[in-house]
Write an enzyme that holds these catalytic residues in place. Structure first.
Site, PDB file in Angstrom:
ATOM      1  N   ARG A  12      49.231  48.842  43.613  1.00 32.44           N
ATOM      2  CA  ARG A  12      49.479  47.457  43.241  1.00 32.44           C
ATOM      3  C   ARG A  12      50.903  47.029  43.577  1.00 32.44           C
ATOM      4  O   ARG A  12      51.142  45.940  44.077  1.00 32.44           O
ATOM      5  CB  ARG A  12      49.260  47.280  41.736  1.00 32.44           C
ATOM      6  CG  ARG A  12      49.616  45.890  41.234  1.00 32.44           C
ATOM      7  CD  ARG A  12      49.543  45.809  39.714  1.00 32.44           C
ATOM      8  NE  ARG A  12      49.726  44.429  39.267  1.00 32.44           N
ATOM      9  CZ  ARG A  12      50.898  43.854  39.075  1.00 32.44           C
ATOM     10  NH1 ARG A  12      52.012  44.540  39.328  1.00 32.44           N
ATOM     11  NH2 ARG A  12      50.999  42.608  38.670  1.00 32.44           N
ATOM     12  N   GLU A  29      30.001  45.702  41.228  1.00 34.87           N
ATOM     13  CA  GLU A  29      30.444  46.676  42.232  1.00 34.87           C
ATOM     14  C   GLU A  29      29.305  47.518  42.790  1.00 34.87           C
ATOM     15  O   GLU A  29      29.293  47.864  43.973  1.00 34.87           O
ATOM     16  CB  GLU A  29      31.514  47.598  41.629  1.00 34.87           C
ATOM     17  CG  GLU A  29      32.786  46.884  41.164  1.00 34.87           C
ATOM     18  CD  GLU A  29      32.641  46.156  39.835  1.00 34.87           C
ATOM     19  OE1 GLU A  29      31.663  46.438  39.095  1.00 34.87           O
ATOM     20  OE2 GLU A  29      33.484  45.306  39.513  1.00 34.87           O
TER      21      GLU A  29
END
Lengths: 278, 313
Positions: free
Chosen positions: B166, B58
């Protein structure tokens, strides 16, 4: 200076003279600021002088020219080296350079693209520059641009894990226009690299990550120029020049001396330094 | 793989937006091995030449995005909310400090993420990104508003962080009403003059439910979808302070530093009305179904209801 159509036009001795002038600027601006990083600026400056003197395509009158080559100084504390060459190339004035680290100065403590014409990256936090250069190289490829991306890192800096994330990704994405220079001056903030956490055979490590590597004496201007030409000509995979250098090169009491990683010379020391750099 | 049908998760809206944004050649997408989860995979499938896969790395992804932004691209980079935090200093120093316009998206935000457990449930992302000068922070409540707000990022001139969820949430907007949304402007979903509930993300539908319960007792509640946490719509908050007797904030996020803190910080300067915060108190989550976890953490419509009642009593 307009180097939009760059042709190799400086002789080796002219590059040496350019580097010598930059060395004088470096010690003077750090002395004037009373703070800064002479060691890593002096180790890097021969390579930087060769890059700006003969290789990079840029236009000091149009610093944002989108197809300019990029020079990304990841070891941002060596900002005096960058400011010295930007002054020599006409991006900034002598007054700008000598206001280094002062309130409101375009020459911030660490190189910052938001503040200084000719600076392409905001550094200061180590380990990020190669990733940024990879992003520049990927964008250039998407735009079918011919611009070259040059990134300079320090050897202490590559202790950061992010550097190796970027090294792995650069190989995976086969970015041939990405050129890395490791300033292997063997000293970091607290002490010698081998004492703090030895990084070992950097060339072999990069080779194993898929990079083409050349190792040189980073103060031998002929070797430096040849390595830059070699790196520039390789366009099928990323290339790295591991430049073995001496921290504080050119000033006897700063050479190979960890205490001058981040310390300004006092008045007497400046006098000696300028004598040695004459 | 296809765009979602009615009532998806806010991450689905993000994916749909990226597909629509692809018509602008400056748009590039960066992934860190979670494109299937954040839904950037939709863009990848249609535009592989403008999608950059960076593996599980990341920090590198964020600076690659910065480099691309400096070269004229408009990068949209995504991973789980929690893993964007691994690159927090990269966002701070490499993106926001030079003012490079990178749009970062963290999906799977909040304890609503569910059974993956506490390691995947970011409850501090909004707080973190809110501290960075010049950063825009967005947390949409449903798929359609997520799509609309992401589309608006194309013309946004500041770096941004968008948190998506999500799991599916009830739609608060339809195709028409979501077009009225604007980054930086809170959206009033319901009006009442007794109490104002300012919510974001999955808590917006809980706020509506609480307001419906309150109306049964004759209590009028305004409900605001504060989809943009920064810059905060302080004009709207000032209006609520004038019109209502108190404010209740609701977020699937720590009460330290998130929406409730942002609202409180503003009202602490202006003065006016008492505030209660519904959010995750100073603790980590655990594995469980989203509904079970919301019960456990005290972030359901009942908790909003209790806060409203205690504030008005």
């Amino acid at each position: 200076m307009n180097s939009a159509d760059r042709a190799s036009d400086m002789t080796t001795s002219q590059l040496r003279e350019l580097a010598l002038r930059c060395r004088r600027h470096i010690v003077k601006m750090i002395h004037a600021a009373g703070a800064g990083h002479p060691g890593g600026s002096l180790s890097a400056i021969d390579i930087i002088a060769a890059l700006y003197g003969n290789q990079l395509r840029f236009d000091a009158n149009n610093p944002g020219w989108e197809d300019r080559d990029r020079f990304i100084m990841s070891k941002g504390h060596a900002s005096p080296a960058v400011y010295s060459i930007l002054f020599e190339m006409g991006f900034i004035t002598e007054e700008d350079m000598m206001s280094f680290r002062k309130l409101g100065s375009v020459c911030q403590g660490h190189v910052d693209m938001k503040w200084t014409n000719g600076v392409d990256f905001s550094a200061g936090s180590l380990g990020m520059g190669l990733s940024f250069g990879l992003g520049c190289a990927l964008a250039a490829r998407m735009d079918s641009s011919n611009r070259d991306i040059w990134v300079m890192v320090g050897d202490g800096e590559i202790q950061e894990g992010q550097f190796w994330e970027a090294a792995m990704a650069a190989d995976f994405h086969s970015v041939g226009k990405l050129n890395l220079i490791v300033d292997r001056n063997r000293i970091q903030n607290d002490d010698f690299v081998e004492v703090q956490m030895e990084v070992g055979d950097v060339g072999a490590k990069l080779s194993s990550f898929g990079w083409d590597v050349m190792e040189i004496d980073g103060h031998d201007m002929e070797q430096v120029s040849q390595a830059i030409q070699w790196s520039s000509s390789k366009t099928d995979s990323p290339t790295a020049i591991v430049a073995h250098t001496i921290k504080g090169k050119g000033v006897s009491f700063m050479e190979d001396n960890p205490s001058f990683h981040g310390k300004a010379p006092n008045n007497g020391e400046l006098e000696i330094a300028l004598e040695e750099l004459s | 793989m296809s765009a979602p049908s009615a009532g998806g998760a806010s991450r689905d809206g993000y994916g749909s937006a990226l597909l629509r944004l692809a018509s602008d050649p400056r748009v590039v997408v960066l992934e860190a091995d979670l494109g299937k989860s954040t839904k950037s995979c939709l863009f990848r499938e249609a535009n592989p030449e403008r999608t950059v896969s960076l593996g599980i790395a990341e920090q590198n992804m964020i600076l690659v995005a910065a480099g691309m932004a400096s070269s004229g691209k408009i990068p949209f980079a995504s991973t789980f909310a929690i893993f964007t935090e691994r690159g927090f200093e990269q966002v701070r120093n490499g993106v926001a400090r030079p003012g490079l316009v990178v749009h970062l998206c963290g999906s799977h935000g909040g304890i609503h993420t569910g059974t993956d457990g506490s390691s995947a449930q970011s409850i501090e992302d909004l707080a973190l990104y809110r501290t960075i000068p010049g950063m825009t922070v967005i947390h949409p409540c449903d798929d359609l508003s997520s799509e609309e707000l992401t589309i608006q990022l194309l013309d946004h001139d500041k770096p941004s962080y968008t948190r998506t969820a999500r799991n599916k949430t009830p739609r608060m907007y339809d195709e028409e009403s979501c077009k009225k949304l604007k980054i930086g402007k809170g959206s009033k979903l319901r009006e009442g003059s007794d109490v104002a509930i300012i919510a974001c993300g999955v808590m917006v539908s809980e706020a509506i439910r609480a307001a419906e319960e309150l109306s049964k007792d004759g209590i009028g509640a305004t409900v605001v979808d504060m989809h943009t946490i920064k810059p905060l719509d302080t004009e709207l908050i000032d209006e609520l302070v004038r019109e209502c007797k108190g404010i209740v904030t609701a977020e699937d996020h720590s009460v330290i530093g998130g929406l409730g803190s942002a609202v409180s910080e503003h009202v602490s300067y202006t003065g006016g009305v008492p505030i209660r915060m519904v959010g995750v108190t100073d603790r980590f989550g655990e594995s469980g179904e989203p509904g079970e976890l919301m019960d456990l953490m005290g972030i359901t419509y009942r908790d909003i209801l209790d806060s409203c009642n205690s504030l008005l009593s």
